[in-house]
Design an enzyme around this catalytic site. Structure first.
Site, PDB file in Angstrom:
ATOM      1  N   ASP A 136       3.207   9.227  -1.407  1.00 18.21           N
ATOM      2  CA  ASP A 136       2.062   8.472  -0.902  1.00 18.21           C
ATOM      3  C   ASP A 136       1.761   7.333  -1.858  1.00 18.21           C
ATOM      4  O   ASP A 136       1.808   7.517  -3.078  1.00 18.21           O
ATOM      5  CB  ASP A 136       0.829   9.369  -0.775  1.00 18.21           C
ATOM      6  CG  ASP A 136      -0.022   9.017   0.426  1.00 18.21           C
ATOM      7  OD1 ASP A 136       0.072   7.867   0.899  1.00 18.21           O
ATOM      8  OD2 ASP A 136      -0.774   9.878   0.896  1.00 18.21           O
ATOM      9  N   HIS A 191       0.807  -1.219   0.000  1.00 15.21           N
ATOM     10  CA  HIS A 191       0.000   0.000   0.000  1.00 15.21           C
ATOM     11  C   HIS A 191       0.843   1.274   0.000  1.00 15.21           C
ATOM     12  O   HIS A 191       0.295   2.370  -0.130  1.00 15.21           O
ATOM     13  CB  HIS A 191      -0.953  -0.014   1.192  1.00 15.21           C
ATOM     14  CG  HIS A 191      -2.031  -1.049   1.062  1.00 15.21           C
ATOM     15  ND1 HIS A 191      -3.260  -0.785   0.498  1.00 15.21           N
ATOM     16  CD2 HIS A 191      -2.046  -2.365   1.391  1.00 15.21           C
ATOM     17  CE1 HIS A 191      -3.998  -1.887   0.498  1.00 15.21           C
ATOM     18  NE2 HIS A 191      -3.286  -2.856   1.030  1.00 15.21           N
TER      19      HIS A 191
END
Length: 468
Positions: free
Chosen positions: A363, A155
């Site tokens: 991110d 992730h």
């Protein structure tokens, strides 16, 4: 039909609602059909740690958790996962703090998790492991004789060889990743970085579909961006915008507009740069003073680590300086809170906001960007300001894309967003919304599990032979 077994560091227990419900629980909601099993850490620390597996059931789904000892929590979670791997995967080598005893603790906890999971497994289970805490999980399960198909999804970003191999024991971790049948990444860039590491470090040359063989076992690296249930979030936003929390926020604003940022309090989120940019915005564009307030929600996390403690002090300082310089007796430019806010409440806030400022330095994806788009009123949508270094930027080019290191560029984007006419806002939003609805949570789960169910677990085939 095979049962799905999800393995993650933290298990979102049925009793956890509201602010505690994380992005993983939201993303996997469609995949967790009745009969599924979710396994991982309970979030509790006990004197003896693992040993007893705690079982809860809700909505025909089984949640199995184990505790960690204080020593395991510190070595596995605080020191190695978040003190070494997290900064590495976010390109922050200056914050990487490696100690061999912490790496040993990280491996030991993965071994404990594997030993606790094995008795719960069935021969045809599909096992889906999530995130950087559990990179060695497949290797530990294989060592215990597990032959099931095992997939892994990262992730966070993945980094190129020049960064990855700065971590001591990096070759071991890469070999562990290659014990999975399927390895998933949010973006083409992250997958390319992984495959470059495989080629450079393991002497294996993947094909154009991300397939290769390691230790006689076929592996496939896929691109599978995580998403949200856009329709459900939109409905939630409409409802929440009429609720008490949104009403109180609206009343406090009066006739002023709202800009919003929602992040964990983490150095990867670019909050210091963002706060400086907000000050720069009010300095460079004084016509917006007393016309808009910025609400930043930054829920505290990982407060055991010195880097996070220093960040919080830095943010407190910048907020104080900004508000001290620009506030009026009836207006505060920057509202800052470090408590978590329930997801449904945030949905209502997103719908009220003219701007969303999503400017992480790095991110993996950033679902706040997608949630903001889903929450908007199609007739009068707000504007998304998005870092070029968020994985979401690959899917959402119609946002105002900015360099998060450039405070003036963020300030200019805020001015642009507030000055944008309705026709342009609608046009941008329609394209953004289409992408958010297409690359949704259902697609994320379906694509990964389809690849995993079809994974070739047979010995090496000539067409996939490694080339040294």
């Amino acid at each position: 039909m095979s049962r799905l077994v999800v393995v993650s560091n933290r298990v979102p227990l049925p009793s956890e609602r509201g602010a505690k419900a994380g992005g993983l629980a939201v993303a996997l909601a469609d995949a967790l059909q009745p009969g599924s099993l979710w396994f991982g850490w309970s979030g509790r620390r006990s004197a003896r740690g693992g040993g007893t597996t705690h079982i809860q059931r809700a909505d025909s789904i089984t949640y199995a958790t184990v505790d960690l000892s204080e020593a395991d929590y510190n070595s596995f979670y605080v020191n190695f996962a978040n003190g070494a791997l997290w900064p590495l995967l976010h390109f922050r080598l200056g914050l990487l703090d490696f100690h061999v005893e912490d790496y040993a603790g990280y491996r030991a906890v993965n071994r404990q998790f594997a030993a606790a999971l094995v008795p719960l497994l069935r021969p045809d289970d599909l096992i889906w492991v999530h995130d950087y805490h559990l990179i060695p999980m497949a290797a530990e399960l294989r060592a215990l004789g597990v032959t099931n198909r095992i997939g892994f999804f990262l992730h966070t970003p993945f980094v190129p060889p020049e960064v990855f191999y700065a971590l001591p024991r990096a070759p071991d971790l890469l070999a562990n990743l290659c014990r999975y049948d399927v390895v998933g990444f949010h973006t083409r860039g992250y997958r390319r970085a992984f495959l470059d590491c495989v080629a450079q470090g393991l002497g294996v040359h993947p094909d154009s579909d991300g397939r290769f063989v390691w230790s006689g076992r076929p592996v496939r690296a896929i691109i599978d961006p995580v998403g949200i249930d856009a329709d459900a979030f939109s409905e939630q936003a409409v409802k929440a915008s009429r609720g008490n929390d949104a009403r109180m926020l609206r009343d406090s604003l009066g006739d002023k507009a709202l800009a919003i940022g929602v992040d964990r309090l983490d150095y990867s989120k670019g909050l210091s740069n963002r706060f400086v940019a907000i000050g720069r915005f009010f300095a460079n564009y004084p016509q917006h003073r007393k016309q808009i307030s910025v609400l930043q929600v930054a829920a505290r996390s990982r407060e055991d680590l010195g880097a996070y403690q220093r960040l919080r002090r830095e943010l407190d300082r910048i907020v104080g300086e900004t508000n001290g310089k620009y506030s009026e007796f009836d207006w505060t430019p920057l509202r800052y809170m470090t408590r978590a806010v329930k997801r449904d409440t945030l949905a209502g806030f997103f719908r009220l906001a003219r701007l969303a400022i999503v400017t992480p330095l790095r991110d993996g994806m950033n679902l706040v960007a997608k949630e903001y788009v889903a929450a908007q009123d199609p007739d009068d949508p707000g504007v998304l300001i998005l870092s070029r270094f968020a994985g979401a930027a690959d899917e959402l080019p119609e946002a105002l894309i900015v360099n998060p290191y450039d405070a003036d560029e963020i300030a200019e984007a805020m001015h642009h967003g507030l000055s944008m006419d309705l026709a342009e806002r609608r046009e941008r939003w329609r394209s953004l919304h289409k992408n958010v609805c297409t690359n949704n949570a259902h697609r994320f789960c379906t694509l990964f599990l389809t690849h995993l169910a079809r994974a070739d677990t047979q010995p090496e085939r000539p067409s996939l032979r490694a080339i040294s």
